[in-house]
Design an enzyme around this catalytic site. Structure first.
Site, PDB file in Angstrom:
ATOM      1  N   GLY A  12       0.782  -1.237   0.000  1.00  0.00           N
ATOM      2  CA  GLY A  12       0.000   0.000   0.000  1.00  0.00           C
ATOM      3  C   GLY A  12       0.810   1.282   0.000  1.00  0.00           C
ATOM      4  N   SER A  13       2.011   1.258  -0.587  1.00  0.00           N
ATOM      5  CA  SER A  13       2.786   2.512  -0.581  1.00  0.00           C
ATOM      6  C   SER A  13       2.149   3.548  -1.513  1.00  0.00           C
ATOM      7  CB  SER A  13       4.246   2.254  -0.967  1.00  0.00           C
ATOM      8  OG  SER A  13       4.367   1.874  -2.310  1.00  0.00           O
ATOM      9  N   ASN A  14       1.499   3.119  -2.573  1.00  0.00           N
ATOM     10  CA  ASN A  14       0.777   4.083  -3.426  1.00  0.00           C
ATOM     11  C   ASN A  14      -0.449   4.635  -2.711  1.00  0.00           C
ATOM     12  OD1 ASN A  14       1.954   4.470  -6.231  1.00  0.00           O
ATOM     13  ND2 ASN A  14       2.107   2.242  -5.989  1.00  0.00           N
ATOM     14  N   LYS A  65     -16.432 -14.621  -9.635  1.00  0.00           N
ATOM     15  CA  LYS A  65     -15.769 -13.315  -9.623  1.00  0.00           C
ATOM     16  C   LYS A  65     -16.786 -12.199  -9.791  1.00  0.00           C
ATOM     17  CE  LYS A  65     -11.316 -14.981 -11.044  1.00  0.00           C
ATOM     18  NZ  LYS A  65     -10.435 -15.373 -12.117  1.00  0.00           N
ATOM     19  N   MET A  90      -3.958  -6.937  -6.766  1.00  0.00           N
ATOM     20  CA  MET A  90      -3.344  -7.956  -7.618  1.00  0.00           C
ATOM     21  C   MET A  90      -4.365  -8.858  -8.323  1.00  0.00           C
ATOM     22  SD  MET A  90      -0.478  -6.795  -7.097  1.00  0.00           S
ATOM     23  CE  MET A  90       0.767  -7.840  -7.793  1.00  0.00           C
ATOM     24  N   ARG A  91      -5.488  -8.286  -8.700  1.00  0.00           N
ATOM     25  CA  ARG A  91      -6.490  -9.070  -9.430  1.00  0.00           C
ATOM     26  C   ARG A  91      -6.979  -8.289 -10.638  1.00  0.00           C
ATOM     27  NH1 ARG A  91      -8.667 -13.149  -6.087  1.00  0.00           N
ATOM     28  NH2 ARG A  91      -7.631 -12.934  -4.084  1.00  0.00           N
ATOM     29  N   ASN A 107      -5.601   2.697 -12.469  1.00  0.00           N
ATOM     30  CA  ASN A 107      -4.602   1.732 -12.014  1.00  0.00           C
ATOM     31  C   ASN A 107      -3.216   2.313 -12.263  1.00  0.00           C
ATOM     32  OD1 ASN A 107      -3.525  -0.799 -11.136  1.00  0.00           O
ATOM     33  ND2 ASN A 107      -3.188  -1.366 -13.279  1.00  0.00           N
ATOM     34  N   HIS A 109       0.669   0.948 -13.221  1.00  0.00           N
ATOM     35  CA  HIS A 109       1.414  -0.232 -13.652  1.00  0.00           C
ATOM     36  C   HIS A 109       2.902   0.116 -13.718  1.00  0.00           C
ATOM     37  CE1 HIS A 109       2.232  -4.023 -15.529  1.00  0.00           C
ATOM     38  NE2 HIS A 109       2.955  -3.400 -16.435  1.00  0.00           N
TER      39      HIS A 109
END
Ligand code: GRF
Length: 215
Positions: A12-14, A65, A90-91, A107, A109
């Site tokens: 969770g650094s972002n 899902k 991570m999904r 997101n 990346h």
């Protein structure tokens, strides 16, 4: 004020970079809810420390899902979340959440998309031997790391680099461009045109987030 929902799986650094930008007043928005898919995610500690509501929603409790993402969307909607930020989630996000938040999910990346999508962006860049890599903030669509690009930042890659060193170099820039993208969104300055994103009132060079050593 813009209400943000965050999805995270780990460190969770972002998420922290976003919290810091909100708390310092750089962005006029608030985080309404953190959802994690992993009960050991360190992001939870960050939420607690900053009095942010969080929920652990365990994917294994949902038969499909789609049902999982319906629940995630419902929890965000319940709190009037307007923008969803994936912070090390991570999904691959599925349709029910995308439909609930069309062009409203971001997101980050750790590669210069469309190069090196997927789970190992930094390692793939090192293995390929590229001289420049970086990070990309983008809106998500149903593909993997394939939605419209908002901001990119570049870093050099040397022969001596390995995945860990490059990841760290990229991460420092992630923490700059992700809050910047959220800020632009909160100011209503991102306009999607096809698969391109126009940044309204964009002025060079002040807002250019490219490492000046590279350009
Ligand atoms: C970051 O490298 C991000 O680009 C990727 O996953 C990592 C998450 O790191 N999507 P953190 O959990 O934000 O520290």
């Amino acid at each position: 004020m813009l209400k943000i929902g965050v999805l995270a799986s780990g460190r969770g650094s972002n998420f922290q970079a976003l919290i810091d930008s909100l708390e310092s007043g750089k962005i006029n928005a608030e985080i309404g809810l953190l959802i994690v898919d992993n009960q050991n995610a360190y992001a939870i500690e960050r939420a607690k420390k900053h009095s942010i509501e969080y929920l652990y929603i365990d994917p294994s409790n949902y038969p499909t899902k789609n049902e999982y993402y319906t629940e995630v969307a419902n929890q965000f909607k319940k709190r009037d979340v307007e923008l969803v930020v994936l912070a090390g989630f991570m999904r691959v996000v599925k349709k029910p959440l995308i439909d609930a938040y069309p062009n409203k999910i971001m997101n980050i990346h750790p590669a210069l998309l469309p190069s090196f999508p997927g789970l190992h962006g930094q390692k793939d860049a090192v293995d390929y031997g590229v001289r420049i890599s970086g990070c990309t903030v983008h809106f998500i669509d149903e593909g993997i790391d394939s939605g419209p690009i908002i901001i990119q930042a570049a870093v050099p890659v040397s022969f001596e680099d390995n995945e860990e060193i490059l990841s760290q170099r990229i991460l420092e820039l992630e923490h700059k461009i992700y809050p910047e993208a959220v800020k632009l969104y909160s100011e209503g300055r991102l306009k999607i045109e096809g698969r391109r994103v126009r940044v309204l009132n964009f002025k060079l060079p002040d807002e250019r987030i490219i490492n000046p050593q590279i350009v």
